[in-house]
Write a protein that holds these residues in place. Structure first.
Motif, short mmCIF file in Angstrom:
data_model
loop_
_atom_site.label_atom_id
_atom_site.label_comp_id
_atom_site.label_asym_id
_atom_site.label_seq_id
_atom_site.Cartn_x
_atom_site.Cartn_y
_atom_site.Cartn_z
N ALA A 1 49.72 25.52 73.08
CA ALA A 1 48.33 25.91 72.51
C ALA A 1 48.25 25.20 71.66
O ALA A 1 48.20 24.14 71.22
N ILE A 2 46.78 25.42 71.44
CA ILE A 2 46.16 25.40 70.45
C ILE A 2 46.70 25.76 69.29
O ILE A 2 46.46 26.84 68.65
N ARG A 3 46.69 24.71 68.34
CA ARG A 3 47.03 25.39 67.04
C ARG A 3 45.88 25.14 66.30
O ARG A 3 45.32 26.06 64.62
N SER A 4 45.08 24.42 66.06
CA SER A 4 43.87 24.29 65.12
C SER A 4 42.93 22.74 65.69
O SER A 4 43.12 22.02 66.86
N ILE A 5 41.89 23.63 65.24
CA ILE A 5 40.66 22.75 65.75
C ILE A 5 39.68 22.52 64.29
O ILE A 5 39.11 23.23 63.86
N HIS A 6 39.47 20.84 64.15
CA HIS A 6 39.33 20.72 63.05
C HIS A 6 37.36 19.84 63.33
O HIS A 6 38.09 18.36 63.50
N ALA A 7 36.56 20.40 62.89
CA ALA A 7 35.41 18.90 63.31
C ALA A 7 35.36 18.57 62.19
O ALA A 7 35.22 18.33 61.02
N MET A 8 34.00 17.60 62.07
CA MET A 8 33.96 16.55 60.87
C MET A 8 32.95 15.14 61.30
O MET A 8 32.55 14.99 62.76
N GLU A 9 31.89 15.16 60.12
CA GLU A 9 31.16 14.12 60.33
C GLU A 9 31.24 12.34 60.27
O GLU A 9 31.39 11.96 59.71
N ILE A 10 31.19 12.16 61.30
CA ILE A 10 31.27 10.59 61.56
C ILE A 10 30.01 9.98 62.24
O ILE A 10 28.68 10.29 61.92
N LEU A 11 29.71 8.65 62.30
CA LEU A 11 28.79 7.76 62.90
C LEU A 11 28.79 7.26 63.64
O LEU A 11 29.46 7.40 64.43
N PRO A 75 39.07 29.27 64.98
CA PRO A 75 39.33 30.32 65.27
C PRO A 75 39.33 31.35 66.91
O PRO A 75 40.29 32.06 67.16
N ALA A 76 38.22 31.22 67.46
CA ALA A 76 38.58 32.02 68.71
C ALA A 76 39.02 31.02 69.64
O ALA A 76 39.64 31.62 71.03
N LEU A 77 39.87 29.77 69.64
CA LEU A 77 39.96 29.48 70.60
C LEU A 77 41.44 29.31 69.78
O LEU A 77 42.42 28.88 71.46
N LYS A 78 42.07 29.57 68.81
CA LYS A 78 42.83 29.27 68.96
C LYS A 78 44.69 30.08 69.36
O LYS A 78 43.93 31.24 69.63
N GLY A 79 45.75 29.50 69.86
CA GLY A 79 46.72 29.92 70.85
C GLY A 79 46.07 29.61 72.35
O GLY A 79 46.70 29.72 72.80
N MET A 80 45.07 29.73 72.21
CA MET A 80 44.33 29.17 73.90
C MET A 80 45.49 28.08 74.73
O MET A 80 45.82 26.89 73.78
N SER A 81 45.81 27.86 75.77
CA SER A 81 46.13 26.87 76.65
C SER A 81 45.10 25.78 76.40
O SER A 81 44.40 26.17 77.03
#
Ligand code: PGA
Ligand code: ZN
Length: 420
Positions: A1-11, A75-81
């Motif tokens: 399952a999805i534990r965390s999703i984190h976005a960041m700015e790259i180039l 937060p909405a996707l946390k825990g989904m497969s």
């Protein structure tokens, strides 16, 4: 399952900001995905959300899109497969609510959708292409390598945006890349000998000052001969006119003249007669449905006619195109539509009508190689990902070379890719 999703700015490869997403699974393993960005974008594409804060990156920052990933989507996707791609993509489409994904941003949504696909493959312990395509994945794609540039991708006087080498007669992907690279080097020597510029454009193609589109085509045939590659046999050519960029209110601005759609079609017919051209992309503009139909009627049984800006990887627009016989192939760019699920749907729809699907990069790319796996996975037999130059283009080709080396069940598509 999805534990965390984190976005960041790259180039990206133009140095403009884009999104990277790290997705962590419950077992602590993680994947990273990155989003590309176009320059000659179609008006009907899903919305790429930018900050428009002139104080940062000339307004091109993507902090809003990142915030949408981190505070709304994650937060909405946390825990989904992670293998629930369809449900996850559907959830994001509903959370956005806008047909062009303008609220959360298609770049925000795609960054997560791509990471979910990578995580799904990882959790099934499969290569991404196998996860996406199952046993249907049997072909290594023919590369369409953009080696000579004009239009919006170059500051010269050539109107056609991309001239591509198509090493269709090779027997392996590895041989195809060698053939293309040797032709690319021969082209470079020819340009040098003529005192022409060899600086490269956004996709690694050369952008010399030439008199006409025909001069560009002559140079490519000459380069093949110099590299001992047989034109029309070992290698053919493909064009991306990107005609939306040439469109004025009353016609197409082409080689110093204002042409009607019909005159442009006549012009293509002569080019196809005189050169080994197998494919023309965006020969007409994104809303010129009537002339697209005429073009397909005229040339569709002889060459591949690919809609990029016309279809923008959008199943609804592709359905109209099938209905009106507007083209016989579609260009597939995941960031034009914004989710992996809709990208796969667009490909399925096109192929159900007997059309080809050409998986494509954007002119602004990253080191991400997802589209290489996508091209193998959907078994479409064609990929367009730039010249054999520049790290972000080479990353895709190297991924395909690696796939070929590691999976003996796959064969090079060759001419088969252009049979409809
Ligand atoms: P873009 O160009 O990524 O700048 O839109 C590629 C293409 O037109 O195919
Ligand atoms: Zn295009």
């Amino acid at each position: 399952a999805i534990r965390s999703i984190h976005a960041m700015e790259i180039l990206d490869s133009r140095g403009n900001p884009t999104l990277a997403v790290q997705l962590e699974l419950a077992d602590g393993s993680a994947v990273v995905s990155r989003v590309p960005s176009g320059a000659s974008t179609g008006a009907h594409e899903a919305v790429e959300l930018r900050d428009h804060d002139k104080a940062r990156y000339g307004g091109k920052g993507v902090l809003k899109a990142i915030d949408h990933v981190n505070t709304i989507i994650a937060p909405a996707l946390k825990g989904m497969s992670a293998t629930d791609q369809v449900a996850i993509d559907q959830r994001m489409i509903e959370m956005d609510g806008d047909p062009q994904k303008a609220r959360l941003g298609a770049n925000a949504i795609l960054s997560v959708s791509l990471a979910v696909a990578a995580a799904g493959a990882h959790s099934r312990r499969q290569p991404l292409y196998r996860y996406l395509g199952g046993l249907n994945a049997a072909l290594l794609p023919v590369p369409l390598l953009n080696v000579l540039n004009g239009g919006a991708h170059a500051d010269n006087n050539v109107d056609i945006q991309e001239f591509m080498l198509v090493p269709v007669g090779a027997s392996t992907f590895r041989e195809a890349m060698q053939m293309a690279q040797e032709t690319y080097q021969a082209l470079k020597s020819l340009l040098q000998a003529k005192g022409l510029r060899t600086a490269v454009g956004d996709e690694g193609g050369f952008a010399p000052d030439l008199e006409s589109n025909r001069e560009a085509l002559d140079l490519l045939v000459e380069a093949m001969e110099k590299a001992h590659v047989k034109p029309g046999e070992d290698m053919v050519l493909a064009l991306d006119v990107a005609a939306t960029e040439l469109k004025k209110d009353d016609g197409y601005q082409f080689e110093g003249q204002l042409l009607t759609g019909m005159q442009l079609i006549d012009y293509y017919q002569l080019l196809v007669r005189d050169y080994p051209i197998i494919s023309i992309e965006d020969g007409l503009s994104e809303d010129d449905w009537d002339h697209w139909q005429l073009l397909t009627d005229r040339l569709g049984d002889r060459i591949q006619l690919v809609g990029d800006d016309l279809f923008v990887t959008n199943p609804e627009r592709i359905a109209r195109g099938i209905d009106e016989a507007s083209a016989n192939a579609v260009l597939i760019k995941p960031n034009q539509i914004g989710t992996v699920t809709e990208t796969l749907e667009a490909i399925r729809l096109a192929r159900s009508a007997g059309w080809n699907a050409v998986v494509s990069h954007r002119s602004g790319e990253t080191e991400d190689t997802m589209i290489a796996d996508l091209a193998v996975g959907v078994n479409g037999g064609q990929i367009k990902t730039g010249a054999p130059a520049r790290g972000e283009r080479i990353a895709k080709y190297n991924r395909l070379l690696t796939i070929e080396q590691s999976d003996s069940a796959l064969t090079y598509a060759g001419w088969e890719a252009f049979r409809r």
